[in-house]
Each structure stands twice: as structure tokens, then as C-alpha cells.
Design a protein around this motif. Sequence first.
Motif, PDB file in Angstrom:
ATOM      1  N   MET A  75       0.854  -1.184   0.000  1.00  0.00           N
ATOM      2  CA  MET A  75       0.000   0.000   0.000  1.00  0.00           C
ATOM      3  C   MET A  75       0.892   1.237   0.000  1.00  0.00           C
ATOM      4  O   MET A  75       1.978   1.215   0.535  1.00  0.00           O
ATOM      5  CB  MET A  75      -0.894  -0.070   1.231  1.00  0.00           C
TER       6      MET A  75
ATOM      7  N   ILE B  63       3.713   3.008   2.627  1.00  0.00           N
ATOM      8  CA  ILE B  63       4.127   2.145   3.725  1.00  0.00           C
ATOM      9  C   ILE B  63       5.095   1.128   3.184  1.00  0.00           C
ATOM     10  O   ILE B  63       4.771   0.351   2.294  1.00  0.00           O
ATOM     11  CB  ILE B  63       2.911   1.455   4.359  1.00  0.00           C
TER      12      ILE B  63
ATOM     13  N   LYS C 135       6.838  -2.186   3.410  1.00  0.00           N
ATOM     14  CA  LYS C 135       6.589  -3.434   4.122  1.00  0.00           C
ATOM     15  C   LYS C 135       7.873  -3.901   4.786  1.00  0.00           C
ATOM     16  O   LYS C 135       8.942  -3.704   4.254  1.00  0.00           O
ATOM     17  CB  LYS C 135       6.112  -4.484   3.121  1.00  0.00           C
TER      18      LYS C 135
ATOM     19  N   ALA D 206       9.467 -11.377   5.386  1.00  0.00           N
ATOM     20  CA  ALA D 206       8.643 -12.251   6.203  1.00  0.00           C
ATOM     21  C   ALA D 206       8.810 -13.661   5.669  1.00  0.00           C
ATOM     22  O   ALA D 206       9.041 -13.871   4.495  1.00  0.00           O
ATOM     23  CB  ALA D 206       7.198 -11.818   6.137  1.00  0.00           C
TER      24      ALA D 206
ATOM     25  N   ALA E  54       3.630 -23.354  -6.875  1.00  0.00           N
ATOM     26  CA  ALA E  54       5.032 -22.979  -6.789  1.00  0.00           C
ATOM     27  C   ALA E  54       5.202 -22.002  -5.634  1.00  0.00           C
ATOM     28  O   ALA E  54       4.335 -21.163  -5.406  1.00  0.00           O
ATOM     29  CB  ALA E  54       5.476 -22.336  -8.084  1.00  0.00           C
ATOM     30  N   PHE E  55       6.297 -22.143  -4.938  1.00  0.00           N
ATOM     31  CA  PHE E  55       6.535 -21.228  -3.826  1.00  0.00           C
ATOM     32  C   PHE E  55       7.833 -20.495  -4.038  1.00  0.00           C
ATOM     33  O   PHE E  55       8.817 -21.077  -4.500  1.00  0.00           O
ATOM     34  CB  PHE E  55       6.594 -22.007  -2.517  1.00  0.00           C
ATOM     35  N   LEU E  56       7.808 -19.251  -3.687  1.00  0.00           N
ATOM     36  CA  LEU E  56       9.032 -18.472  -3.809  1.00  0.00           C
ATOM     37  C   LEU E  56       9.991 -18.849  -2.702  1.00  0.00           C
ATOM     38  O   LEU E  56       9.589 -19.270  -1.625  1.00  0.00           O
ATOM     39  CB  LEU E  56       8.700 -16.986  -3.690  1.00  0.00           C
TER      40      LEU E  56
ATOM     41  N   ASN F 286      13.029 -14.317   0.918  1.00  0.00           N
ATOM     42  CA  ASN F 286      13.342 -13.006   0.378  1.00  0.00           C
ATOM     43  C   ASN F 286      14.851 -12.851   0.189  1.00  0.00           C
ATOM     44  O   ASN F 286      15.325 -12.347  -0.821  1.00  0.00           O
ATOM     45  CB  ASN F 286      12.834 -11.954   1.367  1.00  0.00           C
TER      46      ASN F 286
ATOM     47  N   LEU G  81       4.338 -13.219  -8.817  1.00  0.00           N
ATOM     48  CA  LEU G  81       4.323 -13.886  -7.525  1.00  0.00           C
ATOM     49  C   LEU G  81       4.599 -12.919  -6.381  1.00  0.00           C
ATOM     50  O   LEU G  81       4.135 -13.126  -5.271  1.00  0.00           O
ATOM     51  CB  LEU G  81       5.365 -15.003  -7.509  1.00  0.00           C
ATOM     52  N   ALA G  82       5.393 -11.923  -6.632  1.00  0.00           N
ATOM     53  CA  ALA G  82       5.748 -10.985  -5.569  1.00  0.00           C
ATOM     54  C   ALA G  82       5.648  -9.565  -6.084  1.00  0.00           C
ATOM     55  O   ALA G  82       6.648  -8.946  -6.406  1.00  0.00           O
ATOM     56  CB  ALA G  82       7.161 -11.274  -5.073  1.00  0.00           C
ATOM     57  N   PRO G  83       4.418  -9.060  -6.177  1.00  0.00           N
ATOM     58  CA  PRO G  83       4.254  -7.726  -6.764  1.00  0.00           C
ATOM     59  C   PRO G  83       4.929  -6.621  -5.960  1.00  0.00           C
ATOM     60  O   PRO G  83       5.176  -5.544  -6.482  1.00  0.00           O
ATOM     61  CB  PRO G  83       2.742  -7.512  -6.787  1.00  0.00           C
ATOM     62  N   GLU G  84       5.228  -6.896  -4.700  1.00  0.00           N
ATOM     63  CA  GLU G  84       5.833  -5.832  -3.903  1.00  0.00           C
ATOM     64  C   GLU G  84       7.348  -5.867  -3.936  1.00  0.00           C
ATOM     65  O   GLU G  84       8.005  -5.084  -3.266  1.00  0.00           O
ATOM     66  CB  GLU G  84       5.359  -5.927  -2.453  1.00  0.00           C
ATOM     67  N   LEU G  85       7.897  -6.799  -4.681  1.00  0.00           N
ATOM     68  CA  LEU G  85       9.354  -6.855  -4.767  1.00  0.00           C
ATOM     69  C   LEU G  85       9.785  -5.956  -5.920  1.00  0.00           C
ATOM     70  O   LEU G  85       9.803  -6.353  -7.065  1.00  0.00           O
ATOM     71  CB  LEU G  85       9.793  -8.294  -5.015  1.00  0.00           C
ATOM     72  N   HIS G  86      10.114  -4.724  -5.572  1.00  0.00           N
ATOM     73  CA  HIS G  86      10.307  -3.736  -6.638  1.00  0.00           C
ATOM     74  C   HIS G  86      11.615  -3.913  -7.372  1.00  0.00           C
ATOM     75  O   HIS G  86      11.786  -3.408  -8.462  1.00  0.00           O
ATOM     76  CB  HIS G  86      10.230  -2.339  -6.058  1.00  0.00           C
TER      77      HIS G  86
END
Lengths: 924, 577
Positions: A1, A4, A6, A10, A273-275, A278, A314-319
Motif C-alpha cells: 500500500m 508504507i 513493508k 517475512a 510454486a513457492f518463492l 526473500n 508472484l511478488a508484486p511488492e518486490l520492486h
Amino acid sequence: MAGILKPPGAFAVTPHKVSVCILIQMYAPPAMMSVPFPFSSVAQHNRFGLYLFALTKSCEDILEPKLDELINQLREIGDVLYQWLTDQLISRLSSLSSPDDLFNLFSDLRAILGGTDLSAVDDEQVVLDPNSNLGMFVRRCLLAFNLLCFEGVCHLLTSIGIYCKEALSSCSAYELPCLDDSSNELEALSEYENMDLENIVFEKVNKEIEARKKASEEVSFHLHAPKALFGLVEDIKVSAVSKSQGGDKCREASPSAHAPNDAMREFDSISGAFLRTNWQMQGYLMEQADAIEKHGSSFSLNAFELILRQLQKLAPELHRVHFLRYLNSLYHDDYFAALENLHRYFDYSAGTEGFDFAQPSIGCNSFGRYEIALLCLGMMHFHFGHPKQALDVLTEAVCLSQQHSNDTCLAYTLAAISNLLSEIGISTTTGILGSSYSPITSIGTTLSVQQQLFVLLKESFRRAESLKLKRLVAANHLAMAKFDLTHVQRPLLSFGPKTAMRLRTCPTNVCKELRLASHLISDFVSESSTMTTDGAFSTSWLKNLQKPMGSLVLTQENVSGKDSNAFQFCAQPSSIPGSVLQLVGSSYLLRATAWEAYGSAPLTRVNTLIYATCFSDGSSLSDAALAHVKLIQHLAVFKGYKEAFSALKIAEEKFLSVSKSRILLLKLQLLHERSLHRGHLKLAQKVCDELGVMASSVTGVDMDLKTEASLRHARTLLAANQFSEAAAVAHSLFCMCYKFNLQVENASVLLLLAEIHKKSGNAVLGIPYALASLSFCQLLNLDLLKASATLTLAELWLSFGPNHAKMASNLIQQALPLILGHGGLELRARAFIAEAKCLLSDPSFSVSQNPEAVLDPLRQASEELQVLEDHELAAEAFYLIAIVFDKLGRLAEREEAAALFKEYVLALENENRQDEVDPLLSTP
Amino acid sequence: MSSKESCRNELRSAIRQLSNRCLYSAAQWAAEQLVGIEQDPAKYTPTNTRFQRGSSSIRRRFRTNDITSTPVAGVSYVSTPVMEEDEVEDSDFYLLAKSYFDCREYRRAAHVLRDQTGRRSVFLRCYALYLAGEKRKEEEMIELEGPLGKSNAVNRELISLERELSTSWKNGTVDPFGLYLYGIVLKDKGNENLAHTVLVESVNSYPWNWNAWSELKSLCTSIDILNSLNLNNHWMKDYFLASAYQELRMHNESLTKYEYLQGTFSFSNYIQAQIAKAQYSLREFEQVEVIFEELLRNDPYRVDDMDMYSNVLYAKECFSALSYLAHRVFMTDKYRPESCCIIGNYYSLKGQHEKSVVYFRRALKLDKNYLSAWTLMGHEYVEMKNTPAAIDAYRRAVDINPRDYRAWYGLGQAYEMMHMPLYALHYFRKSVFLQPNDSRLWIAMAQCYETEQLHMLEEAIKCYRRAANCNDSEAIALNQLAKLHHALGRDEEAAFYYKKDLERMEAEEREGPNMVEALIFLATHCRAHGRFEEAEVYCTRLLDYTGPEKETAKIMLRGMRMAQSSFPPMDVEHFPP
């Protein structure tokens, strides 16, 4: 969001992590003696431990391995153990049939962790240190499991079911005693699932898997992708769009077919599938970034783009993904995609993610670090050859870093600007930097570009030093060395007491800077970047599992020493990061360039060879190509074209798709020189034109290419005896070099002008040019060029007649030591011929008394010229030899020399006449 | 256009069929259109037409020419026979399943219908399965959300549904509703081309299912795709085209279509709202406001499209009307993204940006692809001077829809605020590319060029010129053009633009410092070029103002008169030969 950030990293429990936990449990079962049950030796046990460590750290891919992959790797660990380990693993995984089993598993896991007080534990007992890597891993898994809500546990259970089922159905080749068992249990599992909320889901999923197996014979794509990545050359030359269109077409043709099209396959491969963690993903991305930079355009664009797209899904927040996409498109010269991705990355990350030199503690939330965005944008424009935009953007970056007092970024930006200034040609100083840049304006605007460059370098260096940015300091040393190499330092201030300055370049300074740059390696110990080395080590360790030696070593019993050797051999963890190696490597390349300029061929060769042998695996391919170019040029000058061309063939194969331009350029250069020597002028002109086309049309960009092209043009005209045209070209070239402050090039242009006048028979006009070139060479310490200028001067004097032979001879004697030591074939031959001519025209010298004094140099010259295939000079040499023999009365030898002379003259004329295309050019 | 009566009959049976298949939103849409058809006043008592009265007044106010009287030439509508239900008698299982479905127990409904073979039952079973899968997907999306925003939850029914539907499609046993379901399944699986084909087949054989049309619309991302569709000419196609044009930002074409449709469906709230949407995009706020007032009078509990109304009220700074609207939608349904957006707008207008962000966030929680909420939230963050957050919000809007020029503009503004004009230019360029007729964007770009850092005045002039050509409502461009030309020493151009600006100000009856500035420049300019009479006119006009300019004007006037008297014009007649 929005707004913020993150918390990073995690940690989620996944089926793969559960199986790693089970393996760790086998590695360190509670209350077991030093070597637990299935392991037969300490070495075996350690190797298994190392494998587990590598599993938790490796960053070779973005997705966690599937169970069958894991089992395959276990097989590599050891044949004896394999059966037992996989049986255990599969039976324990498939015995998980209710959430309570999972709870039990994790509470058992707690038991293998030792207490904090290790001294209380018996030495012989295997206990996992809670602070060790594996211990931390187990603790994180425990914590993550405890945080799971009930739905999460259910999901975990379902995905473990899929994870097992997939492996078992796909590899029936495994002879597993518990296979029937486990499938029963899986059925039980699915019955249990029926009671659960998602009654039909599980069956559906199974069906889905089977359907997929039927539909696509190929393995889902992420298994292939890394291989494609490291296979480098075989790129998938199909763009994603055309691929999907193809898929759709086939769909329309046979609407019922289950042919998987692009989107569907993506969809399939994502489900289940799992990432990785991080940390592992960041490591993977960093490695890929290095790889892109290293391999440049040969890096497979589409395969990597597919992975990135999947990762983004899979990870839209991983810029960071956007940054990698930027790099990918940058090195594939896709301007628009690069621009778009760069902007997107910085919009999302505000420049606070993923840069080593950004200290996140300083108010990044309130401002963001957009100056880094500007810095990157500037470098991008520079890469694409837009110097004007690059300068504008970098100027803005300077302003912004000053505003936000981001000294680190400022230092880097200044370095980038000085790099820009040194690479591109700028004729006027006004308007280079905006008025707001204080260090420049405070000195005044009357500075030349070179002086500004010097100030910027100093400024960047000062900041880098005070901020302890080691790499930047080293890079600045190199830039300084480059500057010192070609520029004469003048006092910056035009008023005040004038210190006496020697107007020469300072080779000692260059040497000093280069040495200082190399200190980087020893300095580097203090900087920490454990992440990459750890991950890279684990990755390469895991990759080498496939090599047969691993199992070989393990089957022997007394192998602990050998084992560690083998392990060191196949995965040497290098403590020096690639970027440092690259910098040090480039210092050697620069050394080679410096010696080239100063005129020492052997030292150039030695330094290039050092680079090629020690740094080639760490260097980028374009640098490696440069080293090869230098070596091949050396060959051409000293060993003739035949050898050079055969070496070029090898280099062309090696750098098949990489830095095409550099190798191509070399090829053109060699072709041009050879055809000039052979007298094949049409071809020479053609090659020369091609060379000119390679330069960018933007003013100031690719200056070296442009000067070289017109220099060669002038030389071609000279060879065709079109003197006035050649002189005109050389003159305009001189003007351009003067305008852009290219002093070194000026020296050679002046020499060329002298040659032109010499050949046109206008020796009086030639002498001032030769003298001017000589003084330039002296100023810039260009020794070899100076020797060749001296030679030209001698030839000019010689053409005034026998009276000046003494003078010419003196000059030649002066230059001879250097020419014999460092000069190439042509230069030496010319010197020998000139020497012989001097003697011949000297009235006090008589041939009959001392024939060898003339014959010896002439013979040497003729030999060298034959190697060089220089028809014109060779003809001259044989002519002189024939005359000498004639004077001596040795007629047979005279005839022989005369015949050779005739042959070369005819060859020259033939080459001139014939218009056939050179076979080397026609088969590129 | 087919007759009103036939439309009415078609719609009536369609509503029944659609609700039998639990396609409620399509049935609702059809019903709205049904009552939107103008009633025959002879047949009905005034009470029946009462709630249609309001809308006719809009028509009177805004209809300039009667479009209904000029139907599109050469279009012959195909008449699709109304589908007969194949199961005349509802089976008991079907009735049970439908009741389960109505209670949102989708899996139970599907289970009850497991052995039924009637087309309607098959469709209902598949549809129930699909919805069950969607529901589970939504739940999983929250359950499975990873640390990096991973949301790979999928509808697990898609694969089996696709297999079943494709088989029956191949066998030709599928009805139009089944085709519609097959279409959305294909679309969800990413097989868009086949989805096109299937959906077109569905709407050609059963045109009254608005859901199918909207799915088709969402697949038409460019005008080429739209033109390549092979659609039968049915009056529903006009609805489709109108809304597809709107999606493709061809507002005028869309407006024409809607106005044409209004000939038959003159009281359709839907059409009115769509017209309002088009007008809003054309920035005709007055008209939009009127339309929405009428809409609310007829349909006071409407929430759809009300966020646009709130935008209009925001732009016009109607505090009380906006608060009234917010209150009303809040009471109607507070957990609609539109409601949250309206409340956010209200707080924003009140200057309470933190609270407004809270509501925009809530709207985005409810629908994370809600484009305008992202953009509006970006605006709020800009107000709060939290530029990184603003940039993030705008960027998300842009990534959802790369053609959203407002978000590009917002990005540009945010970077300009941070004194990065060169960087901002990239974004402004994007936004003017998408919306080349908006003077505000050109002016923003010009101001970027004009900043002290860049000082690229020539480029600024070019931008201002574009702005002046696009009907610059705030009249900044002309004045700036004049000033810039003046600063660059091009007095002729400067005079030209000052004169233009002056004319404009006269036309709009505006006064102010710009007027004085223009007058004084023109006066000096004319005097310098010896056009004394003109200069005198300007000077006299200046005398109307107070301040130092008045004194300057007086001095100039005096000077000019002196000059004229001391050097009388040489008159040839005074010196006869």
C-alpha cells in the motif's frame, strides 16, 4: 500500500521448508551419538550438513525446488544414503494427514535445538546450535508455523499433499517400497479433505496435474529456464507476443486441443510454486544483475524477462524486479523499455531499496532518494549515447544531492559526470553545467573542459575518500590515471604567482594512480557483503552436485582430506566480490593502454596477458574482448597479418554475439591495414567507409571512432597518391581534434601531414609538420610515436640530397634503439631502409669496402616486409639490394633480387587493378 | 431501431430467462432498460409514468437536435427470435438448486444438479461451481497473502469447467448462456482470443445478456479489436458500441450512440449515467451536475457512478451538496468503494487530508483496482507533502491503466515539487501524449521548462503555444507567451500576444494586473515604433487604473504630445511649388 514500506523478508512455511526441516531432523536427531544412525562416517555426516546449509542459502532460482528435484539432489549426496533418506522423507511427508500431524512434527522439531547453554551438553551428542545457520532456519520455521492461523495450516497441508503427489506421479522410476503405502495414505488424505471445506478441490487439483502432464510433454518452464540462462548463447529468439499469437492460432485451428499456450503454462507453473525466501531471491537478483553486466548483450533477454515477469506476478511488492528489467533492457539496447522500467522502479522504491550506498536511516521516508534515480537516468542516457540529456540529468542530480545533502550520491554523480566528460567530445565550456553547481562556478567559467574535468575528478575523489567509498576511490584513481595519461596539467588559476611548470604529462603520476587503484583488493577486507558470497557459494556448491565426483568421493571410506579438497576445487568461495575484481582488472587494462601510448610493446603485451589470464572470468565480456583486441593488434604489428587473422577467427568464435562492434572494428582495422600494404586501395576505401559508418552520428559521441575513420581515409588517399585530397582530409581532422582537445590524436595527424608532404615530394613543407609532431610527442611522452616522427624527419632530410645524409643518419641513430626494442615490423623495416639509404647516399661510404653494413639491414627489412605483405616497401628494399649487388658485381644475386623486385611491383599493380572482393570480407 | 413494443417483449422474456439462470445483474440491467422505454401515454395512467417525468425535462434542456428522427442509414436490424425455454416444467431438483443458489450456497446447488441434463440445469450447475470457485479464490487471496503481496490464488474450478464446456461446445450442445460462461472461464485462464470468439457467438445467438457484452467490452482494448468483431446488428449492439467507445476514450462517438439510443429508451437511468460519464470526460461539469440531480431524484438510493458526481461537486466546491451526497450513500451502503470515495472527496474538500486518505484506503481495500481512488489518494498525499507516498499511489494507478493521464500528470507534479523538473518532464510528456487537448497539461509542462534549473525558454514557448491553441480556460498561456517573448527580446511577438491577451480579457470582462501589464507594454512598444495614436489609446486606458502605472502613462502621454508638437508632420500642401 502506498507510502508504507513493508517489513522485508517475512518468512512463510512451505512444503519445501517442511522437508528441509525433516532432513535437518535426520541430520541431528535428538539424543544420538556423534555420528547418527544412517551415516557411516563423520565426513558423510558433514557433507550432508553442508548440503542442508546450501539448501537454505543457495540463490540459483526464484522458486523452491519440487520434491523430485530435492530427491535427485539427495541421490547425488550418496548412493547408500539416498535410499534411506528419501524413504524416510517421503514416508514422513506422506504421513502428514491432518493438521495435528503438522503440529506434532513441529513440536518434535523443537527437541533438536540445543539450549542456549551449550556447556551443559555432552560433547559427543549431536545438538543443533540455535544460533547456527541451520538452527536459525529451524527456529524461523517454528516461529512462522506458530504464527499461522488455522486456515494457513490447512493450506500448508493441502500444498504438502500436492507437493508429494506431484513428485510421486511424475517419477514412477523411483523404486520406492513405500509407494503403495503412501498413495493409500494420500487417498486417505483426500478423504480427509472431503470432510474439509474444500471437498472437491483436492481431486480437482490432482486431475489438473494429470491433465497438465498429458498436455505438456515438456517440463514446466522454470525447470528449464536456469539452464537456458546459463546456456547463454542459445537464446530463445521468440518474443513473448509472437509466441502467444502462435499459440492462439493453433487454438483456433483445433479448438478442442489441449495445447498449452503461453498464458496457460504460466498459470499452471505458478499454482503450487513457492518463492524462496526473500534473502535468497535478493541474492538471485543480484547475481543475475552481475551476470547481465558481465555478459552484456549475449545475456538471454527473453528467458530472463519471462522469469522476471513470473516473479513480478508472484511478488508484486518486490520492486527490485523492475530494476532488473531495466538492466536487462538496457543491455539489450531497448531504450523505451529501459526508460519505462527505470521510472517505474524509482516510483515504487523511492530509491531506498537495494542500493548499497544508501543509508536507510537518514530520513528516507520523508524525502525518498530520488537523486539516485537521476543518477541512474543520467548513466542510462550516457549508455545510449545521448550526452546532452545525460549532462542535463546529472546536473539535476548534483543539485538534488546537494539539497538533500546526500554526499555519497554526489560523489558518484560527480564521478559519472567526469566519466561523461572524458568520454565524449565537448568543444565549448559554456553551458556544460548549470549555474547552480557551486564548486565550478566559484572558480569561474573561464575553465576549459579539461580543467573542469580535473576539478570534478578531484572533487569526487575527495568526497569518496572522506566517505570511505573504496570502490569509488579506486575508480577515481583509474579515471585520474586516464586523465594524466593524455592531458598536460596546467595551473588552474590564471593569476597569482606562476609556479614553474613543466609542460609535460607525468607518467609517474599515472603509475602512482594505477598502483593506488590496485590497493583496493587489500583494502576490501573491511567491507562486508556476506550475503552475496554466502549465497554464491551455496549456489555453486549445489550446482556441482551433478558432477560425478561427489558420489565417488563419498563411497570411499578414508576420504576426509580428499573430500575437502574436492569441495574446495569445485566451489571456491571467493571472498572478493566481482565488482572489485572487475575494477582491479580494468586497472591492468589501463596499464596496458598506458604502455601502448608510451610506446612499450612488451609491457603492453604483458599487462594484457595478465588481464586475460587472471581477470577474464570476473570481467565483463566487453573488457575481455578489449584485451583480445589488444593482443591481436600486437600480433598484427609484430607477427604479420596471417597470424593476426587466425587469432581473430578464434576471438570471433569466442565472442560470437558479444560486443560485436569491438571485434568487428578490429577486423576492419586489420583489413584496412593489410589492403593498404598490399596496395589494394579500393578495398581499403570500402573498409574505411564501413568503419566510419560504425560511429554514432551525434556530435561528440564516438570521437575515437570518428578520428580513426578519417585518419584512415587520409592514409588511403595518400596511398592512392591523391596528395591534395589527403592533405585536406588531414587538415580538417586536425581542426576537429583541436576543437575537441584530442592532443594525442593531433600528434599523429601532424605526423601524417608530414608523411603526405614527404611523399608528394614537398619535403620543405613536411619538415615543420614533423617537428610539430615531434614536440607534441615530447609533451605527451609518446615515445614510440616520437621515434617514428624522428624517422620521418630523417627521411625528409634525406630527400634533400646527399648533403643532408649525415644529419638524417644521426636522427636515425637516435631513434633506432627504441624502434628496435619496441617498434613493429613496418617501423623497423622503414628504419632499416632509411639507414641503408643514408649510407648509400653518403659520398664517404663505399659499398665495396663494407657491403654488409648496407646489406644486413636491407635483408632484415625485406624479410620483415615479406611477413607484413607490404608490397611497396618490399619492392623498394629489393631494389636497393639489387643496386648494392650490382655495385658489388655479384650478378646472380642481383638477378635474384631484381626478380623479387619485379614480382612485388607486379603484385602491387595487380592488386591495384583487380577489383575482386577480399575473401575475408565476403565471409564475415 | 425495432419498435418499442418488440423491445419491450424481448426484454420481458429475457429478464425471466436471465433470472431463471441466476444471472441477476444482467436481469437487473435488462429490467432497467425495460422501464426505460417510453411508455405510451394513451395506455397508461399518469401514476405509471410518474417517475419518468423528471428525465424528460433533461431531454428538453439538452437536446439540441432530435437525433431519433435520423436513424443511421442502411442499418437493418436482425431480429433474433426469443429463445424458447427447453424445460417447460421446472424439475424439482432445479427448484431446490435455485433456492440454494439464491441463498448463496453454491456448492450445494451444484451438487443437487449433478445428474441433471437439461441445458438450464447444466448451466446453473456450472455457473454455481464457477461462483463457488470465485468465492473461495477471494477468501484464499486474503489467507495466502505473502510478505511480498503474493496473490496467486486461482479459481480451482476453471480447469474442470473449461474441459466440460469445451467438450459441449465442440459437440454443439451448448446454449448461449453456456457460451457466456465458457467465455469468462477462457478469459480468466488468459486465453483471450478464443474468449473473443466464444463471447461473440454467445451474444449473436442471445443478445440480451448484458454480462456477456461487458465481458466482451473488457476484452476490446483497442479500436482494431473492436472493429474486427463480427457482430449481428441488434439494438443491443448499440449499447455495446457506446460503452466500448467510452472505454476507448472516444467520447463524442459514444455520446452520439447514447443519444441515439435515448430515442427508444428515453427514461433509462443507465443511459443517463453513461451520458454523464461522457460529458464528465469532456469536462462539461454543468451538464453532468444537472443529469445527476435528475438521476438522484428518480433513483435516490443509487450508488453506482455517484463518485463521479462527487468529483463534479468537488470541482465546483459545493460543500453542503457533497456532504449531503456522502451522507446519503453512507446510509445506503457504506461498504461500497464508491461510497468511501465520496466521503474521501468530502474530507479532501474540507482540507482534512489524513481522514480523506483513510477513506480512500478503505475504498482500495474493497477494490484494489479502483483507478480513481489511487489517483485521488495520490492528490491527498501531495497535499500532505508526502511525495514518495503520492508517487507510489500514482504509479499504481498508472500500472492499472497506463492511459490514465491524470495519474501521469500527478507523477509529474510530484517530481516537480521535489525540484526535479527534468525528471518530471518525462511524466508530463506521457500525459500530454494521452490528452493532447488539455491546456493545463501543456501549461504544467511549460512551467517545468521555465524553471530556473532548466531555463529552456524556447521549449516553454512551444508548450504555451500548444496550450493557447487548446482553449486555455485560465488564460495563463497568452500572458506567459507574451512575457517570454518579451524576455527574449522579441518585441513584435510579445506585442502580438499581449494584444491577443488584451482582446481576450476584454471579451471575458476580466481586470487585473495582467491587463495593466499588457497595456503598459503595448503603449511603450507602439511609442517606440512611432505608432503614436495607438500608444495614446493604450495610455488613456491606463489612466483608469491607480498606482504607478497611471503616472507612467501620464508622463508618456505628455512626452508624445510634446514630440508631436515640436516636430509637426511635414505637410506638402503648405509649400506650394
